[in-house]
Design a protein around this motif. Sequence first.
Motif, PDB file in Angstrom:
ATOM      1  N   ARG A 117       0.190   6.310-138.911  1.00 42.28           N
ATOM      2  CA  ARG A 117      -0.597   5.443-139.850  1.00 42.28           C
ATOM      3  C   ARG A 117      -0.013   5.023-141.209  1.00 42.28           C
ATOM      4  NH1 ARG A 117      -6.351   7.895-139.284  1.00 42.28           N
ATOM      5  NH2 ARG A 117      -5.196   9.686-140.140  1.00 42.28           N
ATOM      6  N   PRO A 118       0.156   3.803-141.611  1.00 39.89           N
ATOM      7  CA  PRO A 118       0.464   3.776-142.849  1.00 39.89           C
ATOM      8  C   PRO A 118      -0.145   4.420-144.000  1.00 39.89           C
ATOM      9  CG  PRO A 118       0.431   1.588-141.686  1.00 39.89           C
ATOM     10  CD  PRO A 118      -0.155   2.685-141.022  1.00 39.89           C
ATOM     11  N   GLU A 119      -1.538   4.535-143.871  1.00 39.10           N
ATOM     12  CA  GLU A 119      -2.316   5.406-144.922  1.00 39.10           C
ATOM     13  C   GLU A 119      -1.861   6.647-145.000  1.00 39.10           C
ATOM     14  OE1 GLU A 119      -5.023   4.740-141.307  1.00 39.10           O
ATOM     15  OE2 GLU A 119      -3.585   3.781-142.353  1.00 39.10           O
ATOM     16  N   ASP A 120      -1.153   7.147-143.735  1.00 41.36           N
ATOM     17  CA  ASP A 120      -0.863   8.696-143.896  1.00 41.36           C
ATOM     18  C   ASP A 120       0.419   8.900-144.762  1.00 41.36           C
ATOM     19  OD1 ASP A 120      -3.162   9.565-142.525  1.00 41.36           O
ATOM     20  OD2 ASP A 120      -2.014   9.562-140.731  1.00 41.36           O
ATOM     21  N   ARG A 121       1.279   7.896-144.803  1.00 39.05           N
ATOM     22  CA  ARG A 121       2.876   8.004-145.153  1.00 39.05           C
ATOM     23  C   ARG A 121       2.879   8.679-146.881  1.00 39.05           C
ATOM     24  NH1 ARG A 121       5.121   2.725-142.175  1.00 39.05           N
ATOM     25  NH2 ARG A 121       5.342   3.477-140.268  1.00 39.05           N
ATOM     26  N   PRO A 122       2.245   8.248-147.740  1.00 35.67           N
ATOM     27  CA  PRO A 122       2.458   8.704-148.920  1.00 35.67           C
ATOM     28  C   PRO A 122       2.064  10.344-148.680  1.00 35.67           C
ATOM     29  CG  PRO A 122       1.015   6.960-149.201  1.00 35.67           C
ATOM     30  CD  PRO A 122       0.973   7.100-147.821  1.00 35.67           C
ATOM     31  N   ASP A 123       1.166  10.942-148.343  1.00 35.35           N
ATOM     32  CA  ASP A 123       1.179  12.371-148.236  1.00 35.35           C
ATOM     33  C   ASP A 123       1.944  12.884-147.495  1.00 35.35           C
ATOM     34  OD1 ASP A 123      -1.610  12.592-149.616  1.00 35.35           O
ATOM     35  OD2 ASP A 123      -2.753  12.432-147.635  1.00 35.35           O
ATOM     36  N   GLU A 124       2.876  12.261-146.463  1.00 33.21           N
ATOM     37  CA  GLU A 124       3.757  12.914-145.725  1.00 33.21           C
ATOM     38  C   GLU A 124       5.121  12.601-146.598  1.00 33.21           C
ATOM     39  OE1 GLU A 124       4.144  10.093-142.387  1.00 33.21           O
ATOM     40  OE2 GLU A 124       2.178  11.265-141.252  1.00 33.21           O
ATOM     41  N   ILE A 125       5.221  11.720-147.288  1.00 32.68           N
ATOM     42  CA  ILE A 125       6.327  11.614-148.257  1.00 32.68           C
ATOM     43  C   ILE A 125       6.195  12.802-149.068  1.00 32.68           C
ATOM     44  CG2 ILE A 125       7.420  10.033-150.119  1.00 32.68           C
ATOM     45  CD1 ILE A 125       6.608   7.770-148.542  1.00 32.68           C
ATOM     46  N   LEU A 126       5.150  13.020-149.777  1.00 34.68           N
ATOM     47  CA  LEU A 126       4.833  13.923-150.772  1.00 34.68           C
ATOM     48  C   LEU A 126       5.049  15.402-150.246  1.00 34.68           C
ATOM     49  CD1 LEU A 126       1.692  12.766-152.709  1.00 34.68           C
ATOM     50  CD2 LEU A 126       4.218  12.684-153.571  1.00 34.68           C
ATOM     51  N   SER A 127       4.831  15.437-149.073  1.00 42.61           N
ATOM     52  CA  SER A 127       5.096  17.012-148.399  1.00 42.61           C
ATOM     53  C   SER A 127       6.480  17.313-148.376  1.00 42.61           C
ATOM     54  CB  SER A 127       4.005  17.193-147.016  1.00 42.61           C
ATOM     55  OG  SER A 127       2.813  17.108-147.379  1.00 42.61           O
ATOM     56  N   ALA A 128       7.041  16.125-147.772  1.00 40.82           N
ATOM     57  CA  ALA A 128       8.588  16.059-147.731  1.00 40.82           C
ATOM     58  C   ALA A 128       9.308  16.404-149.162  1.00 40.82           C
ATOM     59  CB  ALA A 128       9.383  14.916-147.170  1.00 40.82           C
ATOM     60  N   ALA A 129       8.852  15.804-150.095  1.00 41.60           N
ATOM     61  CA  ALA A 129       9.198  15.824-151.438  1.00 41.60           C
ATOM     62  C   ALA A 129       9.180  17.405-152.017  1.00 41.60           C
ATOM     63  CB  ALA A 129       8.620  15.068-152.364  1.00 41.60           C
ATOM     64  N   MET A 130       8.086  17.794-151.678  1.00 37.07           N
ATOM     65  CA  MET A 130       7.881  19.252-152.192  1.00 37.07           C
ATOM     66  C   MET A 130       8.806  20.157-151.547  1.00 37.07           C
ATOM     67  SD  MET A 130       5.829  20.671-154.265  1.00 37.07           S
ATOM     68  CE  MET A 130       7.264  21.657-154.834  1.00 37.07           C
ATOM     69  N   ASP A 131       9.125  19.998-150.079  1.00 37.01           N
ATOM     70  CA  ASP A 131       9.907  20.835-149.595  1.00 37.01           C
ATOM     71  C   ASP A 131      11.302  20.824-150.194  1.00 37.01           C
ATOM     72  OD1 ASP A 131       8.137  21.645-147.504  1.00 37.01           O
ATOM     73  OD2 ASP A 131       8.582  20.145-146.031  1.00 37.01           O
ATOM     74  N   VAL A 132      11.767  19.385-150.418  1.00 39.77           N
ATOM     75  CA  VAL A 132      13.170  19.239-150.974  1.00 39.77           C
ATOM     76  C   VAL A 132      13.226  19.784-152.242  1.00 39.77           C
ATOM     77  CG1 VAL A 132      14.870  17.549-151.749  1.00 39.77           C
ATOM     78  CG2 VAL A 132      13.409  17.400-149.509  1.00 39.77           C
ATOM     79  N   PHE A 133      11.997  19.582-153.173  1.00 41.44           N
ATOM     80  CA  PHE A 133      12.072  20.085-154.343  1.00 41.44           C
ATOM     81  C   PHE A 133      12.343  21.555-154.656  1.00 41.44           C
ATOM     82  CE2 PHE A 133       9.263  16.287-156.219  1.00 41.44           C
ATOM     83  CZ  PHE A 133      10.537  15.488-156.322  1.00 41.44           C
ATOM     84  N   THR A 134      11.417  22.228-153.461  1.00 40.89           N
ATOM     85  CA  THR A 134      11.515  23.784-153.318  1.00 40.89           C
ATOM     86  C   THR A 134      13.016  24.227-153.049  1.00 40.89           C
ATOM     87  OG1 THR A 134       9.319  23.878-153.102  1.00 40.89           O
ATOM     88  CG2 THR A 134      10.401  25.515-152.688  1.00 40.89           C
ATOM     89  N   GLU A 135      13.451  23.456-152.247  1.00 37.68           N
ATOM     90  CA  GLU A 135      14.869  23.996-151.528  1.00 37.68           C
ATOM     91  C   GLU A 135      15.992  23.688-152.409  1.00 37.68           C
ATOM     92  OE1 GLU A 135      17.858  22.949-147.835  1.00 37.68           O
ATOM     93  OE2 GLU A 135      15.756  22.016-147.873  1.00 37.68           O
ATOM     94  N   LYS A 136      15.992  22.487-153.040  1.00 36.72           N
ATOM     95  CA  LYS A 136      17.236  22.076-153.862  1.00 36.72           C
ATOM     96  C   LYS A 136      17.211  22.198-155.200  1.00 36.72           C
ATOM     97  CE  LYS A 136      18.855  18.637-150.170  1.00 36.72           C
ATOM     98  NZ  LYS A 136      20.148  19.316-150.308  1.00 36.72           N
TER      99      LYS A 136
END
Length: 214
Positions: free
Chosen positions: A11-30
Amino acid sequence: MTATTKTARRRPEDRPDEILSAAMDVFTEKGFAAARVEDIARQAGLSKGAVYLYFESKEAMLQALVERSAGRIANAASTLSLMGADDDPERAYRAILKMALTALSDPEISAAPRLVLGEAGRFPELAQFYRKRVIEVGRTAMAHLIRTGRKNGHFRDVADEAALLAFIGPAVAQMMLSTVFRLDDDPELDPGDLADAIADIVLNGLKPRSANDA
């Protein structure tokens, strides 16, 4: 199911939260400096262009992560202060401290604030955003409690800045000690019980003194 199919069914309304979760994963890793928007897009199963539809930069993502963690805590503290200061500033402070310590003891909630603290020296604009959006909101809430408590006789006259540090400091210390600096043999402390104990120490130093104590 392919990544494309998963993306198409979101659902398009879910995408911001999914992007932010992915961003946190990448920020934490890299680390924030090394993280790239394309890394975040890949982690989220989206194209780089799709990510830019929601966030203009990785800085905007980190700011959004702060808003949904520390920003919400600061807003809640402000609400509790405004609602409780006139009636019982001591009880309001206890409620704020318990709320903050409980939330910041959760590594998922404290992840964004910890990331900003770690990157603030290299990214002063992030530090300024955090100062304005989180720290100043919290300071304003605590200052209101202190002023109101002093006015209605709940608290004695103390230096405002020292009182602010005493009020706010425990939440920052608990966040760092329960996550970044945690040791395997550290005792398991209930955040609510810890908040009550800290509040007793802080507030007993604020209560009016008798003539014999002066």
